[in-house]
Design a protein around this motif. Structure first.
Motif, short mmCIF file in Angstrom:
data_model
loop_
_atom_site.label_atom_id
_atom_site.label_comp_id
_atom_site.label_asym_id
_atom_site.label_seq_id
_atom_site.Cartn_x
_atom_site.Cartn_y
_atom_site.Cartn_z
N CYS A 96 0.88 -1.17 0.00
CA CYS A 96 0.00 0.00 0.00
C CYS A 96 0.92 1.22 0.00
CB CYS A 96 -0.86 -0.07 1.26
SG CYS A 96 -1.73 1.42 1.74
N VAL A 97 0.66 2.18 -0.90
CA VAL A 97 1.55 3.32 -1.06
C VAL A 97 0.75 4.61 -1.16
CG1 VAL A 97 3.57 4.18 -2.30
CG2 VAL A 97 2.98 1.76 -2.47
N SER A 98 1.20 5.64 -0.48
CA SER A 98 0.51 6.93 -0.54
C SER A 98 1.12 7.81 -1.63
CB SER A 98 0.59 7.64 0.81
OG SER A 98 1.93 7.91 1.15
N TRP A 99 0.31 8.71 -2.15
CA TRP A 99 0.73 9.68 -3.18
C TRP A 99 0.68 11.05 -2.53
CZ3 TRP A 99 2.43 9.49 -8.18
CH2 TRP A 99 2.35 10.67 -8.94
N ASN A 100 1.80 11.80 -2.63
CA ASN A 100 1.86 13.08 -1.92
C ASN A 100 1.49 14.26 -2.79
OD1 ASN A 100 4.05 13.50 -3.56
ND2 ASN A 100 5.58 13.49 -1.94
N GLY A 101 0.91 13.98 -3.95
CA GLY A 101 0.57 15.05 -4.88
C GLY A 101 1.59 15.19 -5.98
N ARG A 102 2.78 14.61 -5.73
CA ARG A 102 3.84 14.71 -6.73
C ARG A 102 4.41 13.34 -7.09
NH1 ARG A 102 7.88 19.60 -6.10
NH2 ARG A 102 8.21 18.86 -8.21
N THR A 103 4.38 12.41 -6.15
CA THR A 103 4.94 11.10 -6.41
C THR A 103 4.49 10.13 -5.32
OG1 THR A 103 7.01 9.94 -6.94
CG2 THR A 103 7.06 11.43 -5.05
N LEU A 104 4.79 8.85 -5.51
CA LEU A 104 4.58 7.87 -4.45
C LEU A 104 5.59 8.17 -3.36
CD1 LEU A 104 4.35 4.56 -6.51
CD2 LEU A 104 2.47 5.91 -5.61
N ASP A 105 5.14 8.25 -2.10
CA ASP A 105 6.13 8.52 -1.07
C ASP A 105 6.19 7.42 -0.02
OD1 ASP A 105 4.41 11.33 0.57
OD2 ASP A 105 3.68 9.37 -0.06
N TYR A 106 5.20 7.27 0.83
CA TYR A 106 5.30 6.30 1.91
C TYR A 106 4.73 4.95 1.51
CZ TYR A 106 6.55 10.24 4.81
OH TYR A 106 7.19 11.33 5.34
N TRP A 107 5.46 3.89 1.92
CA TRP A 107 5.09 2.52 1.62
C TRP A 107 4.83 1.76 2.92
CZ3 TRP A 107 6.34 0.04 -3.44
CH2 TRP A 107 6.75 0.98 -4.41
N GLY A 108 3.84 0.87 2.88
CA GLY A 108 3.70 -0.07 3.98
C GLY A 108 4.75 -1.16 3.87
N GLN A 109 4.73 -2.09 4.80
CA GLN A 109 5.69 -3.19 4.79
C GLN A 109 5.25 -4.35 3.90
OE1 GLN A 109 8.94 -3.46 6.01
NE2 GLN A 109 8.47 -1.28 5.96
N GLY A 110 4.03 -4.32 3.45
CA GLY A 110 3.56 -5.32 2.50
C GLY A 110 2.87 -6.51 3.14
N THR A 111 2.03 -7.16 2.36
CA THR A 111 1.36 -8.38 2.78
C THR A 111 1.49 -9.40 1.66
OG1 THR A 111 -0.69 -9.28 3.73
CG2 THR A 111 -0.95 -7.67 1.96
N LEU A 112 1.80 -10.64 2.02
CA LEU A 112 2.12 -11.68 1.04
C LEU A 112 0.88 -12.44 0.62
CD1 LEU A 112 4.26 -13.34 -0.52
CD2 LEU A 112 4.47 -14.77 1.54
N VAL A 113 0.70 -12.53 -0.69
CA VAL A 113 -0.39 -13.33 -1.26
C VAL A 113 0.24 -14.53 -1.96
CG1 VAL A 113 -2.21 -13.38 -3.00
CG2 VAL A 113 -1.90 -11.35 -1.54
N THR A 114 -0.18 -15.71 -1.56
CA THR A 114 0.31 -16.95 -2.16
C THR A 114 -0.86 -17.66 -2.82
OG1 THR A 114 2.00 -17.14 -0.42
CG2 THR A 114 1.53 -19.11 -1.73
N VAL A 115 -0.69 -18.05 -4.07
CA VAL A 115 -1.74 -18.75 -4.81
C VAL A 115 -1.22 -20.15 -5.13
CG1 VAL A 115 -3.26 -18.75 -6.81
CG2 VAL A 115 -2.50 -16.57 -5.79
N SER A 116 -1.84 -21.14 -4.51
CA SER A 116 -1.39 -22.51 -4.69
C SER A 116 -2.49 -23.47 -4.26
CB SER A 116 -0.13 -22.77 -3.88
OG SER A 116 0.26 -24.12 -3.98
N SER A 117 -2.52 -24.62 -4.91
CA SER A 117 -3.48 -25.65 -4.53
C SER A 117 -2.85 -26.62 -3.54
CB SER A 117 -3.98 -26.40 -5.76
OG SER A 117 -2.89 -26.91 -6.49
#
Lengths: 117, 107
Positions: A96-117
């Motif tokens: 998840c990333v915020s936009w400060n009006g000029r560019t992407l600035d702050y990022w979260g640490q992320g969440t992992l999505v795994t797709v597998s049977s």
């Protein structure tokens, strides 16, 4: 301090669905565009989706168009990504990333999505 | 879609050296270009936006230049904490796109 905390990542079967959330704090969420960017571990970055501050305009990358839906709840400072028809190509860390009006600035640490049977 | 390329793919350097990373866009992105640093297990960190403006709290040894299709990130006197992967990012046209990255590692 700006904080973006993603949640909802999990192991899901091919063809399944998942909803990611991002809780934001430390800035005026309701006036900021927000983005989702994903990364296969050890690989490059891909812009998945974006939404403007009031939720009226949304953007999607070609690889997810028609399968993913971005939304937000400004009353709860939360961003969402509803993902459907998931395949192996969707396996990644989602940021998840915020936009400060000029560019992407702050990022979260992320969440992992795994797709597998 | 604008395709971003970066060179070199890997750069092996010693602390104290000056490092120059290149980024090229398949069509003009004006100065709507950012640089990010990413370390293993961490989210990317914004270094430069608008092609040449340093982000908040970024040391002066990092500098960006360029416009149109060709851009450069320079790190003067590389420090040990600068070993990482560096990505360029265009936000001139949707879909916004990233370069594949340049890995800066220890010689």
């Amino acid at each position: 301090e700006v904080l973006l905390v993603e949640s909802g990542g999990a192991l899901v079967q091919p063809g399944g669905s998942l909803r990611l959330s991002c809780a934001a704090s430390g800035f005026t969420f309701s006036t900021s565009s927000m983005h989702w960017v994903r990364q296969v571990p050890g690989k490059g970055l891909e812009h998945v989706s974006a939404i403007n501050s009031n939720g009226e305009r949304t953007y999607y990358g070609d690889s997810v168009k028609g399968r993913f839906t971005i939304s937000r709840d400004n009353s709860k400072n939360t961003l969402f990504l509803q993902m459907g028809s998931l395949g192996p190509e969707d396996m990644a860390v989602y940021f998840c990333v915020s936009w400060n009006g000029r560019t992407l600035d702050y990022w979260g640490q992320g969440t992992l999505v795994t797709v597998s049977s | 879609e604008i395709v971003m390329t970066q060179s070199p793919a890997t750069l092996s350097v010693s602390p104290g050296e000056r490092v120059t990373l290149s980024c090229r866009a398949s069509q003009s992105v004006s100065t709507n270009l950012g640089w990010y640093q990413q370390k293993a297990g961490q989210a990317p960190r914004l270094l430069v936006y608008g092609a040449s403006t340093r982000a908040t709290d970024i040391p002066a040894r990092f500098s960006g230049s360029g416009s149109g299709t060709d851009f450069t990130l320079t790190i003067n006197s590389l420090q040990s904490e600068d070993f990482a992967v560096y990505f360029c990012h265009q936000y001139n046209n949707w879909p916004f796109t990233f370069g594949p990255g340049t890995t800066v590692d220890l010689k």
